[in-house]
Design a protein around this motif. Structure first.
Motif, PDB file in Angstrom:
ATOM      1  N   TYR A 102     -22.860 -25.912   2.583  1.00 34.83           N
ATOM      2  CA  TYR A 102     -21.502 -25.395   2.746  1.00 34.83           C
ATOM      3  C   TYR A 102     -21.412 -24.401   3.909  1.00 34.83           C
ATOM      4  O   TYR A 102     -22.418 -23.836   4.326  1.00 34.83           O
ATOM      5  CB  TYR A 102     -21.039 -24.736   1.446  1.00 34.83           C
ATOM      6  CG  TYR A 102     -21.040 -25.693   0.277  1.00 34.83           C
ATOM      7  CD1 TYR A 102     -20.105 -26.734   0.204  1.00 34.83           C
ATOM      8  CD2 TYR A 102     -21.991 -25.585  -0.729  1.00 34.83           C
ATOM      9  CE1 TYR A 102     -20.119 -27.629  -0.859  1.00 34.83           C
ATOM     10  CE2 TYR A 102     -22.010 -26.483  -1.797  1.00 34.83           C
ATOM     11  CZ  TYR A 102     -21.072 -27.507  -1.850  1.00 34.83           C
ATOM     12  OH  TYR A 102     -21.088 -28.400  -2.896  1.00 34.83           O
ATOM     13  N   PRO A 103     -20.208 -24.186   4.422  1.00 33.24           N
ATOM     14  CA  PRO A 103     -20.033 -23.250   5.546  1.00 33.24           C
ATOM     15  C   PRO A 103     -20.380 -21.818   5.141  1.00 33.24           C
ATOM     16  O   PRO A 103     -20.342 -21.451   3.962  1.00 33.24           O
ATOM     17  CB  PRO A 103     -18.535 -23.359   5.877  1.00 33.24           C
ATOM     18  CG  PRO A 103     -18.071 -24.629   5.236  1.00 33.24           C
ATOM     19  CD  PRO A 103     -18.940 -24.843   4.043  1.00 33.24           C
ATOM     20  N   ASP A 104     -20.710 -21.012   6.143  1.00 32.17           N
ATOM     21  CA  ASP A 104     -20.972 -19.598   5.900  1.00 32.17           C
ATOM     22  C   ASP A 104     -19.710 -18.896   5.411  1.00 32.17           C
ATOM     23  O   ASP A 104     -18.587 -19.362   5.624  1.00 32.17           O
ATOM     24  CB  ASP A 104     -21.474 -18.916   7.179  1.00 32.17           C
ATOM     25  CG  ASP A 104     -22.884 -19.373   7.560  1.00 32.17           C
ATOM     26  OD1 ASP A 104     -23.588 -19.926   6.701  1.00 32.17           O
ATOM     27  OD2 ASP A 104     -23.265 -19.159   8.726  1.00 32.17           O
ATOM     28  N   LEU A 105     -19.908 -17.749   4.780  1.00 30.17           N
ATOM     29  CA  LEU A 105     -18.808 -17.013   4.164  1.00 30.17           C
ATOM     30  C   LEU A 105     -18.421 -15.781   4.986  1.00 30.17           C
ATOM     31  O   LEU A 105     -19.283 -15.140   5.595  1.00 30.17           O
ATOM     32  CB  LEU A 105     -19.228 -16.536   2.768  1.00 30.17           C
ATOM     33  CG  LEU A 105     -19.477 -17.628   1.727  1.00 30.17           C
ATOM     34  CD1 LEU A 105     -20.221 -17.039   0.529  1.00 30.17           C
ATOM     35  CD2 LEU A 105     -18.173 -18.261   1.287  1.00 30.17           C
ATOM     36  N   PRO A 106     -17.154 -15.411   4.975  1.00 32.20           N
ATOM     37  CA  PRO A 106     -16.740 -14.161   5.609  1.00 32.20           C
ATOM     38  C   PRO A 106     -17.209 -12.976   4.772  1.00 32.20           C
ATOM     39  O   PRO A 106     -17.279 -13.066   3.547  1.00 32.20           O
ATOM     40  CB  PRO A 106     -15.217 -14.255   5.630  1.00 32.20           C
ATOM     41  CG  PRO A 106     -14.876 -15.143   4.473  1.00 32.20           C
ATOM     42  CD  PRO A 106     -16.002 -16.139   4.390  1.00 32.20           C
ATOM     43  N   ALA A 107     -17.536 -11.881   5.418  1.00 33.99           N
ATOM     44  CA  ALA A 107     -17.980 -10.683   4.706  1.00 33.99           C
ATOM     45  C   ALA A 107     -16.899 -10.186   3.753  1.00 33.99           C
ATOM     46  O   ALA A 107     -15.704 -10.311   4.036  1.00 33.99           O
ATOM     47  CB  ALA A 107     -18.339  -9.593   5.708  1.00 33.99           C
ATOM     48  N   GLU A 108     -17.346  -9.635   2.621  1.00 37.80           N
ATOM     49  CA  GLU A 108     -16.437  -9.012   1.652  1.00 37.80           C
ATOM     50  C   GLU A 108     -17.024  -7.637   1.284  1.00 37.80           C
ATOM     51  O   GLU A 108     -17.400  -7.391   0.147  1.00 37.80           O
ATOM     52  CB  GLU A 108     -16.274  -9.901   0.417  1.00 37.80           C
ATOM     53  CG  GLU A 108     -15.593 -11.224   0.722  1.00 37.80           C
ATOM     54  CD  GLU A 108     -15.435 -12.104  -0.501  1.00 37.80           C
ATOM     55  OE1 GLU A 108     -14.291 -12.309  -0.947  1.00 37.80           O
ATOM     56  OE2 GLU A 108     -16.459 -12.605  -1.013  1.00 37.80           O
TER      57      GLU A 108
END
Length: 201
Positions: free
Chosen positions: A117-123
Protein backbone atom coordinates in the motif's frame (compact mmCIF):
# COMPACT_ATOMS: atom_id res chain seq x y z
CA UNK A 1 15.92 -0.79 -1.51
CA UNK A 2 18.73 0.67 0.45
CA UNK A 3 18.53 1.74 4.04
CA UNK A 4 19.49 5.29 4.97
CA UNK A 5 21.52 5.78 8.15
CA UNK A 6 21.27 8.80 10.35
CA UNK A 7 23.45 10.01 13.21
CA UNK A 8 22.22 11.03 16.63
CA UNK A 9 24.31 12.00 19.65
CA UNK A 10 24.82 10.13 22.91
CA UNK A 11 28.38 11.02 23.91
CA UNK A 12 29.45 9.15 20.89
CA UNK A 13 27.25 8.88 17.81
CA UNK A 14 24.84 6.10 16.95
CA UNK A 15 23.36 5.15 13.60
CA UNK A 16 19.96 3.56 13.42
CA UNK A 17 18.31 2.77 10.13
CA UNK A 18 14.62 2.05 10.04
CA UNK A 19 12.04 2.26 7.34
CA UNK A 20 8.62 3.48 6.46
CA UNK A 21 8.39 0.91 3.67
CA UNK A 22 6.59 1.30 0.36
CA UNK A 23 9.86 1.70 -1.53
CA UNK A 24 11.53 4.14 0.85
CA UNK A 25 13.96 3.87 3.73
CA UNK A 26 14.45 5.83 6.89
CA UNK A 27 15.50 6.13 10.49
CA UNK A 28 14.57 6.62 14.10
CA UNK A 29 16.79 8.71 16.35
CA UNK A 30 18.61 7.12 19.29
CA UNK A 31 17.98 8.38 22.85
CA UNK A 32 20.61 9.90 25.09
CA UNK A 33 21.69 8.06 28.23
CA UNK A 34 19.48 10.29 30.39
CA UNK A 35 16.44 9.56 28.22
CA UNK A 36 17.08 5.82 28.41
CA UNK A 37 16.47 5.67 32.18
CA UNK A 38 13.29 5.80 34.19
CA UNK A 39 11.29 2.91 32.79
CA UNK A 40 7.65 2.91 33.82
CA UNK A 41 5.60 -0.25 34.17
CA UNK A 42 2.64 -0.22 31.81
CA UNK A 43 -0.13 -2.70 32.50
CA UNK A 44 -3.85 -2.65 32.27
CA UNK A 45 -6.91 -4.25 30.78
CA UNK A 46 -8.61 -3.95 27.45
CA UNK A 47 -10.72 -0.81 27.34
CA UNK A 48 -14.16 -1.86 26.16
CA UNK A 49 -13.29 -1.25 22.54
CA UNK A 50 -12.29 -4.57 20.94
CA UNK A 51 -12.46 -2.98 17.48
CA UNK A 52 -9.47 -0.83 18.45
CA UNK A 53 -7.59 -3.37 20.57
CA UNK A 54 -4.85 -5.42 18.93
CA UNK A 55 -3.17 -8.55 20.28
CA UNK A 56 0.40 -9.52 19.38
CA UNK A 57 1.30 -13.09 20.29
CA UNK A 58 5.03 -13.31 21.05
CA UNK A 59 7.04 -16.38 22.08
CA UNK A 60 6.67 -15.52 25.78
CA UNK A 61 3.04 -14.35 25.79
CA UNK A 62 0.43 -11.90 24.55
CA UNK A 63 0.81 -8.13 24.21
CA UNK A 64 -2.38 -6.06 24.25
CA UNK A 65 -2.32 -2.74 22.40
CA UNK A 66 -4.94 -0.01 22.61
CA UNK A 67 -5.02 1.74 19.24
CA UNK A 68 -5.58 5.49 19.09
CA UNK A 69 -7.73 6.48 16.09
CA UNK A 70 -8.35 9.76 17.90
CA UNK A 71 -4.66 10.60 17.40
CA UNK A 72 -3.83 8.95 14.08
CA UNK A 73 -6.87 7.61 12.21
CA UNK A 74 -5.02 6.80 8.97
CA UNK A 75 -2.24 4.91 10.76
CA UNK A 76 -4.74 2.95 12.85
CA UNK A 77 -6.80 2.13 9.77
CA UNK A 78 -3.68 0.83 7.96
CA UNK A 79 -2.48 -1.17 10.97
CA UNK A 80 -5.88 -2.81 11.45
CA UNK A 81 -6.13 -3.61 7.75
CA UNK A 82 -2.70 -5.27 7.75
CA UNK A 83 -3.46 -7.16 10.97
CA UNK A 84 -6.71 -8.46 9.49
CA UNK A 85 -4.86 -9.55 6.34
CA UNK A 86 -2.36 -11.55 8.44
CA UNK A 87 0.47 -9.33 7.18
CA UNK A 88 2.34 -9.22 10.52
CA UNK A 89 2.17 -12.95 11.27
CA UNK A 90 5.70 -14.36 11.37
CA UNK A 91 7.48 -11.05 10.78
CA UNK A 92 10.82 -10.49 12.53
CA UNK A 93 11.67 -7.91 15.14
CA UNK A 94 14.59 -6.77 13.02
CA UNK A 95 15.93 -3.90 15.15
CA UNK A 96 15.74 -4.07 18.93
CA UNK A 97 17.78 -1.56 20.94
CA UNK A 98 17.93 -1.97 24.74
CA UNK A 99 16.66 1.11 26.55
CA UNK A 100 15.01 2.44 23.41
CA UNK A 101 12.66 0.43 21.20
CA UNK A 102 11.77 -2.78 19.35
CA UNK A 103 10.93 -2.46 15.64
CA UNK A 104 9.12 -4.78 13.24
CA UNK A 105 6.69 -4.73 10.31
CA UNK A 106 9.07 -5.33 7.39
CA UNK A 107 8.31 -8.48 5.37
CA UNK A 108 11.93 -8.46 4.17
CA UNK A 109 13.20 -8.48 7.75
CA UNK A 110 15.88 -5.91 6.93
CA UNK A 111 14.28 -2.55 7.66
CA UNK A 112 14.02 -1.70 3.97
CA UNK A 113 10.59 -3.10 3.12
CA UNK A 114 6.92 -2.38 3.55
CA UNK A 115 3.43 -3.33 2.46
CA UNK A 116 1.95 -3.09 -1.04
CA UNK A 117 0.00 0.00 0.00
CA UNK A 118 1.04 3.65 -0.45
CA UNK A 119 2.93 5.49 2.27
CA UNK A 120 0.93 7.43 4.84
CA UNK A 121 0.91 11.16 5.64
CA UNK A 122 2.26 12.05 9.08
CA UNK A 123 -0.25 12.38 11.92
CA UNK A 124 1.87 14.01 14.59
CA UNK A 125 0.29 14.87 17.94
CA UNK A 126 1.19 16.21 21.36
CA UNK A 127 1.04 12.69 22.84
CA UNK A 128 4.40 11.76 24.37
CA UNK A 129 6.43 8.64 23.68
CA UNK A 130 6.44 6.71 26.96
CA UNK A 131 7.06 3.10 27.90
CA UNK A 132 4.94 0.91 25.61
CA UNK A 133 4.06 3.60 23.06
CA UNK A 134 3.40 2.35 19.53
CA UNK A 135 4.98 4.58 16.88
CA UNK A 136 5.22 4.51 13.09
CA UNK A 137 8.70 4.08 11.57
CA UNK A 138 9.47 6.37 8.65
CA UNK A 139 12.28 7.95 6.60
CA UNK A 140 13.60 11.51 6.78
CA UNK A 141 10.42 12.42 4.92
CA UNK A 142 7.66 12.60 7.58
CA UNK A 143 5.11 11.24 5.09
CA UNK A 144 6.70 7.82 4.49
CA UNK A 145 5.29 5.58 7.22
CA UNK A 146 3.89 2.38 5.76
CA UNK A 147 3.79 -0.91 7.67
CA UNK A 148 6.75 -0.76 10.04
CA UNK A 149 6.22 0.19 13.66
CA UNK A 150 8.10 0.26 16.92
CA UNK A 151 7.32 -0.06 20.62
CA UNK A 152 9.36 2.04 23.03
CA UNK A 153 10.90 0.39 26.10
CA UNK A 154 10.94 3.68 27.99
CA UNK A 155 10.13 7.36 27.53
CA UNK A 156 11.75 8.91 24.43
CA UNK A 157 10.90 12.63 24.47
CA UNK A 158 13.16 13.38 21.50
CA UNK A 159 10.59 11.55 19.32
CA UNK A 160 7.67 13.65 20.57
CA UNK A 161 5.92 15.53 17.79
CA UNK A 162 8.17 14.10 15.08
CA UNK A 163 6.94 10.48 14.88
CA UNK A 164 3.32 9.38 14.72
CA UNK A 165 1.88 7.81 17.90
CA UNK A 166 -0.96 5.43 17.11
CA UNK A 167 -1.23 3.08 20.07
CA UNK A 168 -0.17 2.08 23.57
CA UNK A 169 0.63 -1.26 25.15
CA UNK A 170 -1.83 -1.75 28.01
CA UNK A 171 -0.86 -5.28 29.00
CA UNK A 172 2.03 -7.67 28.36
CA UNK A 173 4.87 -5.16 28.16
CA UNK A 174 7.05 -7.71 29.98
CA UNK A 175 6.92 -9.81 26.81
CA UNK A 176 8.14 -6.90 24.69
CA UNK A 177 11.05 -6.55 27.14
CA UNK A 178 12.08 -10.13 26.33
CA UNK A 179 12.33 -9.70 22.54
CA UNK A 180 15.82 -10.67 21.30
CA UNK A 181 18.09 -7.64 21.10
CA UNK A 182 20.30 -6.56 18.20
CA UNK A 183 20.52 -4.54 14.98
CA UNK A 184 19.61 -7.10 13.71
CA UNK A 185 19.42 -9.69 16.48
CA UNK A 186 21.54 -12.82 15.80
CA UNK A 187 18.37 -14.90 16.20
CA UNK A 188 15.44 -12.53 15.69
CA UNK A 189 12.16 -13.16 17.43
CA UNK A 190 8.95 -12.90 15.43
CA UNK A 191 5.34 -11.86 15.86
CA UNK A 192 3.82 -15.31 16.14
CA UNK A 193 0.38 -13.93 15.35
CA UNK A 194 -1.38 -10.56 15.32
CA UNK A 195 -5.13 -10.10 15.47
CA UNK A 196 -7.80 -7.69 16.63
CA UNK A 197 -9.59 -8.44 19.92
CA UNK A 198 -12.86 -8.28 17.98
CA UNK A 199 -11.67 -11.28 15.94
CA UNK A 200 -9.96 -13.18 18.77
CA UNK A 201 -9.70 -16.92 18.09
Amino acid sequence: MQSIKVLAALALTFALSACGGGGSSGQIAVPTAAQAGGAVTTTGTVANDPANTAILELKTGKVTIRLRPDLAPKHVERFKMLVNEGFYNGLKWHRVIPGFMAQTGDPQGTGAGGSKYPDLPAEFSATAFERGTLGAARTNDPNTANSQFFITFTHAPHLNGTYTVFGQVVDGMQHVDQIAKGEPPPKPDVIVKAYMASAAP
